[in-house]
Scaffold this active site. Structure first.
Site, short mmCIF file in Angstrom:
data_model
loop_
_atom_site.label_atom_id
_atom_site.label_comp_id
_atom_site.label_asym_id
_atom_site.label_seq_id
_atom_site.Cartn_x
_atom_site.Cartn_y
_atom_site.Cartn_z
N GLN A 102 50.10 62.72 56.11
CA GLN A 102 51.52 61.66 55.62
C GLN A 102 50.75 60.49 56.43
OE1 GLN A 102 55.72 62.80 56.54
NE2 GLN A 102 54.61 63.96 57.50
N ASP A 105 45.84 56.71 59.21
CA ASP A 105 45.16 55.94 60.45
C ASP A 105 43.77 56.23 59.92
OD1 ASP A 105 45.24 58.42 61.30
OD2 ASP A 105 47.01 58.03 62.43
N HIS A 120 50.27 59.67 52.07
CA HIS A 120 50.95 58.43 51.91
C HIS A 120 49.66 57.32 51.93
CE1 HIS A 120 54.78 60.05 53.60
NE2 HIS A 120 54.28 60.47 52.90
N CYS A 128 44.71 46.97 44.26
CA CYS A 128 45.22 45.50 43.02
C CYS A 128 46.77 46.04 42.37
CB CYS A 128 44.35 45.64 41.89
SG CYS A 128 44.70 44.36 40.90
N CYS A 149 42.05 40.61 44.32
CA CYS A 149 41.63 41.91 43.54
C CYS A 149 39.57 41.19 42.63
CB CYS A 149 42.50 42.38 42.26
SG CYS A 149 41.14 43.54 41.51
N CYS A 152 40.24 41.45 39.04
CA CYS A 152 40.97 40.50 38.46
C CYS A 152 42.09 39.84 38.55
CB CYS A 152 42.41 41.75 37.56
SG CYS A 152 43.58 41.83 38.50
N GLY A 189 53.87 67.20 64.10
CA GLY A 189 54.26 65.91 64.73
C GLY A 189 54.63 64.79 63.71
N SER A 191 58.60 63.85 61.77
CA SER A 191 60.67 64.00 62.09
C SER A 191 61.03 65.04 60.80
CB SER A 191 60.63 62.55 62.06
OG SER A 191 60.22 62.34 61.14
N GLU A 217 60.04 67.46 70.32
CA GLU A 217 62.10 67.59 69.96
C GLU A 217 61.93 68.43 68.52
OE1 GLU A 217 63.36 63.44 70.08
OE2 GLU A 217 63.21 63.25 68.06
C1 BJW Z 1 54.94 63.53 68.25
C2 BJW Z 1 54.65 63.27 69.59
C3 BJW Z 1 53.87 63.91 70.12
C4 BJW Z 1 56.22 61.89 69.07
N1 BJW Z 1 53.34 65.47 70.18
N2 BJW Z 1 54.83 65.45 68.80
C5 BJW Z 1 64.92 63.09 48.82
C6 BJW Z 1 65.80 63.10 49.40
C7 BJW Z 1 66.25 62.07 50.65
C8 BJW Z 1 65.16 60.97 49.96
C9 BJW Z 1 64.69 60.73 49.41
C10 BJW Z 1 64.64 61.97 48.27
N3 BJW Z 1 63.03 61.84 47.63
C11 BJW Z 1 62.85 60.68 48.04
C12 BJW Z 1 63.38 59.67 48.96
C13 BJW Z 1 63.74 58.73 49.07
C14 BJW Z 1 62.24 58.64 50.39
C15 BJW Z 1 63.00 58.77 51.32
O1 BJW Z 1 62.39 60.11 51.61
N4 BJW Z 1 63.39 58.36 52.21
C16 BJW Z 1 63.59 59.51 53.41
C17 BJW Z 1 63.98 58.38 55.04
C18 BJW Z 1 64.94 59.49 53.61
N5 BJW Z 1 61.21 58.75 49.68
C19 BJW Z 1 60.09 57.94 48.66
O2 BJW Z 1 60.95 56.86 48.65
C20 BJW Z 1 59.02 58.48 49.14
N6 BJW Z 1 58.57 58.19 47.28
C21 BJW Z 1 59.20 59.44 46.55
O3 BJW Z 1 59.91 60.14 46.82
O4 BJW Z 1 59.26 58.70 45.13
C22 BJW Z 1 59.50 59.24 43.75
C23 BJW Z 1 60.84 58.48 43.89
C24 BJW Z 1 61.53 57.39 44.23
C25 BJW Z 1 62.51 56.22 43.73
C26 BJW Z 1 63.42 57.54 44.11
C27 BJW Z 1 62.79 58.65 44.20
C28 BJW Z 1 62.22 59.34 44.25
C29 BJW Z 1 57.93 57.11 49.73
C30 BJW Z 1 58.16 57.88 50.64
C31 BJW Z 1 57.26 57.36 51.87
C32 BJW Z 1 57.19 57.05 53.13
N7 BJW Z 1 55.89 55.73 53.61
C33 BJW Z 1 56.22 55.51 54.87
C34 BJW Z 1 54.65 54.52 55.12
C35 BJW Z 1 53.64 54.91 54.41
C36 BJW Z 1 53.04 53.34 54.12
C37 BJW Z 1 52.43 52.59 56.39
O5 BJW Z 1 52.09 53.18 57.36
O6 BJW Z 1 52.88 51.75 56.67
O7 BJW Z 1 54.85 56.53 55.89
S1 BJW Z 1 56.99 56.13 55.25
C38 BJW Z 1 56.97 56.50 57.05
O8 BJW Z 1 57.35 57.81 57.28
C39 BJW Z 1 55.22 56.49 56.86
C40 BJW Z 1 55.30 58.14 57.70
O9 BJW Z 1 53.30 58.93 57.03
C41 BJW Z 1 56.65 58.70 56.71
C42 BJW Z 1 56.56 60.55 57.41
O10 BJW Z 1 56.93 59.86 58.74
P1 BJW Z 1 56.38 60.78 60.31
O11 BJW Z 1 54.93 60.86 60.59
O12 BJW Z 1 56.92 62.06 60.51
O13 BJW Z 1 56.81 59.72 61.45
P2 BJW Z 1 57.87 59.57 62.49
O14 BJW Z 1 57.54 57.98 63.10
O15 BJW Z 1 59.25 60.06 61.69
O16 BJW Z 1 57.78 60.73 63.10
C43 BJW Z 1 56.79 61.60 64.25
C44 BJW Z 1 56.87 62.78 65.17
O17 BJW Z 1 56.77 62.83 65.74
C45 BJW Z 1 58.74 62.40 66.03
O18 BJW Z 1 59.81 63.94 65.03
C46 BJW Z 1 58.72 62.96 67.05
O19 BJW Z 1 58.95 63.49 67.88
C47 BJW Z 1 57.09 63.27 66.96
N8 BJW Z 1 56.54 62.96 67.87
N9 BJW Z 1 55.58 61.93 69.89
C48 BJW Z 1 54.32 65.59 68.74
N10 BJW Z 1 52.91 63.52 71.29
ZN ZN Z 2 42.99 43.87 39.59
#
Ligand code: BJW
Ligand code: ZN
Length: 248
Positions: A102, A105, A120, A128, A149, A152, A189, A191, A217
């Protein structure tokens, strides 16, 4: 079954293939990149709705670019850690292996992984906001307040997936298909709350795969996995790999 597969199973005790790994921000935490949620997480300081949605980019593209430039500089100064490197080593040793991340980086590639399904997107690609143009841009920071872009002239944006946006369907399908045929999935890693990525381990589980989670956790996925290894990814993955890697 081929001789080499048989040996792998006999030597390790668990069936390693097809093997799928899903990573989240936690794997890069020990490289110095903040996670999104939890103490010190990005969303504690910044509001996701102000910075990581298409609406926020339409409203204030300069603000969104300042946020991503700050992150580009930070990532550019970070190195892959031992967990990224172990996954690159696994890619070279296990033929039927898929790495899904996900993270935007690029640290899996920096560690030597060659095939990564970046669900992601990538902070090192722009696209663009008006046409289909996509291109690599590794400048950190991007010097223009809002780059344009080349095709365009409309505003360019980071090629990452924001909330409310669809993931690249081809990449998502490859990830889901790999999960559906996996025998073993390692989830490191994340959530496990952001969909559709969070449901990928359940695809694997429903298909009969063994799930192993590495995290600091418990997560919403923990009740569904066979094993949760609590602790930092670098340590837990190294120990897991030492216990389970093929020895010949
Ligand atoms: C360690 C550690 C160490 C720490 N060792 N571990 C179904 C149900 C509910 C909601 C939805 C659903 N379907 C869609 C949605 C809406 C939404 C969503 O899921 N919302 C939830 C918050 C509820 N999803 C979307 O909008 C997605 N699009 C989509 O589904 O399109 C169709 C659609 C459209 C409209 C309506 C409905 C459907 C797109 C999601 C895009 C996510 N984008 C981001 C930003 C990317 C760009 C950027 O970085 O700027 O992606 S958000 C952010 O969260 C990023 C990550 O990839 C993503 C996940 O986070 P991740 O990787 O899990 O990180 P953390 O911080 O949450 O957790 C870190 C973990 O590591 C923790 O557990 C720590 O304990 C652990 N940790 N140190 C091991 N050393
Ligand atoms: Zn363009």
């Amino acid at each position: 079954m081929t001789g080499s597969n048989e040996t792998r199973i006999l030597m390790t005790g668990i069936d390693l293939e097809p093997f799928v790994v899903l990573t989240g921000a936690g794997i890069s935490a020990e490289s110095g990149i903040p996670t999104f949620r939890g103490d010190g997480g990005l969303w504690e300081k910044y509001r996701a709705v102000d910075l990581a949605t298409p609406e926020s980019f339409q409203r204030d593209p300069e603000l969104v670019w300042r946020f991503y430039n700050w992150r580009r500089e930070m990532v550019a100064n970070c190195m892959p850690n031992q967990a990224h490197k172990t996954l690159a080593e696994i890619e070279h040793l296990i033929p039927d292996y898929t790495l899904i991340t996900q993270n935007i980086d690029g640290l899996h590639y920096a560690a030597g992984s060659q095939n990564v399904l970046e669900l992601h997107g990538s902070i090192w690609r722009l696209r663009c906001s008006a046409c289909e143009e996509r291109w690599e841009d590794r400048r950190a920071p991007v010097p223009e307040p809002v780059p344009a872009c080349p095709a365009c002239g409309e505003p360019a944006r980071p090629d990452v997936v924001w909330f409310g946006e669809s993931l690249d369907i081809k990449i998502l399908q490859k990830a889901q298909q790999a999960a559906a045929r996996s025998r073993l999935m390692l989830i490191i890693g994340t959530s496990a709350i952001v969909h559709p990525a969070a449901a990928i381990p359940l695809v694997a589980r429903n298909a009969g795969a063994r799930l192993v989670e590495i995290n600091m956790e418990a997560t919403p996925l923990s009740p569904y996995v066979d094993e949760t290894l609590l602790g930092p990814a670098t340590e837990q993955l190294a120990e897991w790999w030492l216990r389970n890697r093929p020895h010949n």
